[in-house]
Scaffold this motif. Structure first.
Motif, short mmCIF file in Angstrom:
data_model
loop_
_atom_site.label_atom_id
_atom_site.label_comp_id
_atom_site.label_asym_id
_atom_site.label_seq_id
_atom_site.Cartn_x
_atom_site.Cartn_y
_atom_site.Cartn_z
N GLU A 371 -34.34 47.70 16.44
CA GLU A 371 -33.61 47.39 15.20
C GLU A 371 -32.29 48.12 15.15
O GLU A 371 -31.25 47.55 14.74
N ASP A 372 -32.29 49.39 15.60
CA ASP A 372 -31.04 50.15 15.62
C ASP A 372 -30.04 49.53 16.59
O ASP A 372 -28.83 49.44 16.30
N LEU A 373 -30.52 49.08 17.73
CA LEU A 373 -29.62 48.47 18.70
C LEU A 373 -29.04 47.15 18.17
O LEU A 373 -27.86 46.83 18.41
N GLN A 374 -29.85 46.37 17.48
CA GLN A 374 -29.37 45.11 16.93
C GLN A 374 -28.30 45.33 15.86
O GLN A 374 -27.38 44.52 15.71
N GLN A 375 -28.42 46.42 15.15
CA GLN A 375 -27.45 46.72 14.09
C GLN A 375 -26.34 47.65 14.57
O GLN A 375 -25.52 48.10 13.78
N GLY A 376 -26.31 47.92 15.85
CA GLY A 376 -25.25 48.73 16.43
C GLY A 376 -25.36 50.21 16.14
O GLY A 376 -24.39 50.96 16.32
N ARG A 377 -26.59 50.65 15.74
CA ARG A 377 -26.77 52.08 15.48
C ARG A 377 -27.30 52.77 16.73
O ARG A 377 -27.84 52.13 17.64
N ASN A 378 -27.22 54.10 16.74
CA ASN A 378 -27.69 54.90 17.88
C ASN A 378 -29.22 54.92 17.87
O ASN A 378 -29.86 55.32 16.89
N ALA A 379 -29.86 54.51 19.01
CA ALA A 379 -31.33 54.41 19.10
C ALA A 379 -31.94 55.53 19.92
O ALA A 379 -33.13 55.49 20.26
N VAL A 380 -31.16 56.55 20.28
CA VAL A 380 -31.67 57.62 21.16
C VAL A 380 -32.83 58.36 20.52
O VAL A 380 -33.86 58.66 21.16
N ASN A 381 -32.73 58.68 19.26
CA ASN A 381 -33.79 59.46 18.60
C ASN A 381 -35.11 58.72 18.61
O ASN A 381 -36.16 59.28 18.92
N SER A 382 -35.09 57.43 18.30
CA SER A 382 -36.33 56.64 18.30
C SER A 382 -36.91 56.53 19.70
O SER A 382 -38.13 56.60 19.90
N LEU A 383 -36.03 56.36 20.69
CA LEU A 383 -36.52 56.28 22.07
C LEU A 383 -37.14 57.60 22.54
O LEU A 383 -38.16 57.61 23.25
N GLU A 384 -36.55 58.71 22.11
CA GLU A 384 -37.13 60.02 22.48
C GLU A 384 -38.51 60.19 21.86
O GLU A 384 -39.44 60.69 22.50
N LEU A 385 -38.69 59.80 20.62
CA LEU A 385 -39.99 59.91 19.97
C LEU A 385 -41.02 59.02 20.65
O LEU A 385 -42.19 59.38 20.83
#
Length: 583
Positions: A371-385
Motif C-alpha cells: 500500500e505504501d509503494l502504491q501511494q508513493g510512500r516509503n515502505a522500508v519500515n513495513s518490510l523490516e517488520l
C-alpha cells in the motif's frame, strides 16, 4: 598263710602243723608224762580238737566274706539302672529287683503275672513273644508299655536269656527266663518329637506352591514335595520321570525343541552350585503346555546343615506375574501413545499458533508495504517488520530441527570446563538481581565432541529455566562438571526414555537450583515441545537441550520435589581419545 592254701592237702597239713604247735605249747608246762602210748593218744586227740577249732574259724571267716559279697551283689542287683526279673514258662515273676518294682510302681511283685503290668494292647503281643523267648532268646528284643497308672505309660525294651535248670535227654531243659527290662521312655519321647518335627517340616514343604526337590551330588532326586509330585503327574517328561531316585540331569538332557536350551542352562546352573562355583543360581524360563503359556523361575541353593554336596531345587510358577508384566507393558505403550498423541497435538497446535501469529505479522506488514509503494510512500519500515517475523518463524523451525536432533553435523573437541566458563561469564552479566551463581569447573575438564554453540544453548537454557523457577526472588544456582562411570547414571526420569549408555565414562554437567521445584506429574512432560507451566517462555528451552543430547548420544536426568528445588544432570560421552582406561 595264703601260700599253704594252694590246694586241699596243703591246707590240711597247714592245720595239722598249727595244731601240733599249739599242743606242744600247752604241754610245755604239763605234769610229768605218763606212759608213752597214753601221751601219744592224748596228743593226737588234742591236735584233732585244735584242727576242728581252726576249721570252724576259717569257715566263719569265709561265711562272713560270702555274706558281705552277697550283700554287695544284692545292692548292685536292686539298684541297677535296669530292671531284672525271672519268669517261668507261664510268665509268672519268680524274682525281681527293686528297679523293676520302681518301674511298675508296685510293692508286691513276686508271684504276679508279668503281662498284667502291661497296657492291655501290649499283653497279647508279649504272650506271643514269650514262647519265642523260651525257644531261642538270643538277639531278640521286644518293646512294650508298662501301665504305671499315670497318663503316659512307661516304654521298656525286653531282652532275655535262658536259665538252665537241668538236663533232659542230653539237652538243657529251660525252665526259667532271665529278662532285662530297660526303660526307653526318653528315647521314645525323643523319637516321637523328631517324627513330629519331620512331619511338621514335610507339611510346610507340601504346603508350598513352589515345586521343591533335593538333589545329591550326582543329580539324583532324593526328596520332593507334594507340589512337585502333582506337577510331575500332570506333566510327565518324555522318556523319563522326575520322582525320587530319578536323575534330574538325565531329564534335562531329554528336553527338546524350545525347552532344550533352557533345560541345558538350568542343568549347568545346578552343576555350578554343586561344584561350589556358585552360591546360588536362578533363571526364568518358559514352560508352555499345549493348552496355555506358562513361565517359571527356577532357583538352586545349597542344602544347609545337612550332607555336603546336596542342593535344593525350587521351581515357582510366575505366569501370573509375566502376564501382569505384559499387561503393564501394553498399558505403558498405550499411555506412551496417548502421551505422544497429546504431545504431538500440543506441538502441532503450538507450531500452528506460532506460525499463524508470525505469518500474520509478515502478511500484514507486506500488505502495508504494498500500500505504501502504491501511494508513493516509503515502505522500508513495513518490510523490516515483515522480515523480522520471517526470521522468528525460521528460528522456531530451527528449534524444532534441534529438538529432533537434526542439523548438528559440526563438532569439535572441547574442554567442557573451559567452554562452560566463558558462557557463565555472560550469564553472570545478565543474571537477575539477588540471584547467586556458584561454579565448580576444575581444569582441565573432560573432553567432549560437540559444537561450542550447542554447549551454550544447553547451559543457557538450563540456567534460564532455573532462574525462572526463582520467580524473581533471591536464590542460588550451582553448577559443576566431573567425569563419571556409565553405571553411575541414574535411570529414573532419564531422557530420552530409550537411552542406554554406549561408552564407559561420561562428562556430567550439573545445574542445581533451590527454587519452587517441579510437580511429579510434570517431570515426564517438561521436555515436550511447547509444554509450559506457570513459568514464562516459549516452552522450547528444555526440548532443545534434549534434542542436542539426542544427537550426541547423551542424556539428561532430572530430580525435583515441589518446594525443594530441581537438579538437572547432563551426560555427554567423552571424546574417543579421553575414554580410555584410567591411569
Amino acid at each position: 598263710m595264703s601260700e599253704k592254701k594252694d590246694d586241699g592237702n596243703g591246707f590240711i597239713r597247714f592245720l595239722r602243723e598249727k595244731a601240733e604247735a599249739r599242743v606242744e605249747t600247752e604241754e610245755s608246762g604239763s605234769v610229768p608224762a605218763r606212759t608213752r602210748v597214753a601221751r601219744r593218744l592224748r596228743h593226737e586227740l588234742q591236735v584233732h580238737q585244735v584242727e576242728l577249732e581252726l576249721q570252724n574259724e576259717e569257715l566263719r571267716r569265709i561265711q562272713a566274706e560270702l555274706e558281705k559279697s552277697r550283700r554287695r551283689y544284692m545292692d548292685l542287683y536292686h539298684h541297677a539302672p535296669e530292671g531284672y526279673i525271672v519268669l517261668n514258662a507261664a510268665g509268672i515273676i519268680i524274682e525281681a529287683n527293686a528297679t523293676f518294682a520302681r518301674m511298675v510302681g508296685r510293692g508286691r511283685i513276686q508271684g504276679a503275672v508279668f503281662a498284667e503290668f502291661l497296657v492291655p494292647e501290649d499283653r497279647p503281643v508279649f504272650r506271643a513273644r514269650l514262647r519265642t523267648f523260651f525257644r531261642r532268646p538270643a538277639d531278640k528284643k521286644i518293646e512294650v508299655r508298662i501301665d504305671t497308672g499315670n497318663l503316659r505309660p512307661r516304654h521298656v525294651s525286653l531282652a532275655a536269656a535262658l536259665m538252665q535248670q537241668g538236663e533232659t535227654g542230653g539237652q538243657a531243659a529251660a525252665e526259667e527266663l532271665f529278662v532285662t527290662v530297660t526303660d526307653v521312655s526318653e528315647l521314645v519321647r525323643v523319637q516321637e518329637e523328631l517324627q513330629r518335627s519331620q512331619q511338621f517340616t514335610l507339611a510346610i514343604l507340601d504346603s508350598l506352591t513352589a515345586h521343591v526337590c533335593v538333589l545329591n551330588n550326582r543329580g539324583e532326586i532324593i526328596a520332593v514335595n507334594e507340589a512337585w509330585r502333582r506337577f510331575a503327574d500332570a506333566n510327565p517328561p518324555v522318556g523319563g520321570n522326575v520322582a525320587e531316585k530319578a536323575n534330574y540331569f538325565s531329564v534335562c538332557e531329554m528336553a527338546d525343541g524350545e525347552a532344550a536350551s533352557a533345560a541345558t542352562a538350568f542343568a549347568n546352573g545346578i552343576r555350578g552350585v554343586l561344584e561350589g562355583r556358585e552360591e546360588t543360581f536362578s533363571m526364568e524360563y518358559p514352560c508352555h503346555s499345549p493348552v496355555e503359556e506358562r513361565w517359571f523361575v527356577g532357583r538352586v541353593t545349597r542344602l544347609a546343615g545337612f550332607l555336603s554336596g546336596h542342593v535344593v531345587v525350587a521351581h515357582e510358577n510366575i505366569t501370573g506375574r509375566k502376564r501382569m508384566e505384559q499387561e503393564r507393558l501394553a498399558l505403558r505403550d498405550q499411555v506412551n501413545q496417548l502421551a505422544k498423541a497429546e504431545s504431538l497435538s500440543r506441538m502441532a497446535g503450538a507450531v500452528a499458533h506460532n506460525f499463524n501469529n508470525t505469518l500474520s505479522v509478515v502478511v500484514g506488514n507486506l500488505e502495508m508495504a504494498l500500500e505504501d509503494l502504491q501511494q508513493g510512500r516509503n515502505a522500508v519500515n513495513s518490510l523490516e517488520l515483515a522480515l523480522r517475523g520471517a526470521w522468528r518463524a525460521a528460528k522456531t523451525s530451527g528449534l524444532m530441527l534441534t529438538y529432533l536432533g537434526l542439523g548438528m553435523e559440526r563438532r569439535e573437541c572441547l574442554d567442557l570446563c573451559q567452554a562452560c566458563s566463558g558462557i557463565v561469564a555472560d550469564l553472570l552479566a545478565n543474571k537477575p538481581e539477588g540471584l547467586t551463581i556458584g561454579v565448580v569447573f576444575p581444569p582441565p575438564g573432560p573432553t567432549v565432541e560437540i559444537d561450542r554453540e550447542q554447549i551454550r544453548q544447553i547451559l543457557t537454557n538450563l540456567v534460564e529455566n532455573a532462574w525462572e523457577a526463582m520467580s524473581g526472588e533471591h536464590g542460588r544456582i550451582g553448577m559443576d562438571i566431573e567425569t563419571v562411570e556409565a553405571a553411575a547414571i541414574d535411570t529414573i526420569h532419564r531422557f530420552p526414555l530409550d537411552w542406554q549408555p554406549k561408552k564407559c565414562r561420561y562428562a556430567r554437567l550439573t545445574v542445581q537450583d533451590d527454587g519452587c521445584g517441579i510437580a511429579w506429574d510434570d517431570l515426564d512432560r517438561i521436555f515436550d515441545p511447547f509444554f509450559t507451566n506457570r513459568f514464562s517462555g516459549r516452552g522450547m528451552g528444555l526440548p532443545v537441550v534434549l534434542g542436542i543430547l539426542r544427537a550426541h548420544d547423551g542424556c539428561v536426568t532430572v530430580a525435583s520435589r515441589p518446594g525443594e528445588g530441581t537438579t538437572f544432570r547432563v551426560y555427554l560421552p567423552l571424546a574417543a581419545q579421553a575414554d580410555g582406561p584410567r591411569s
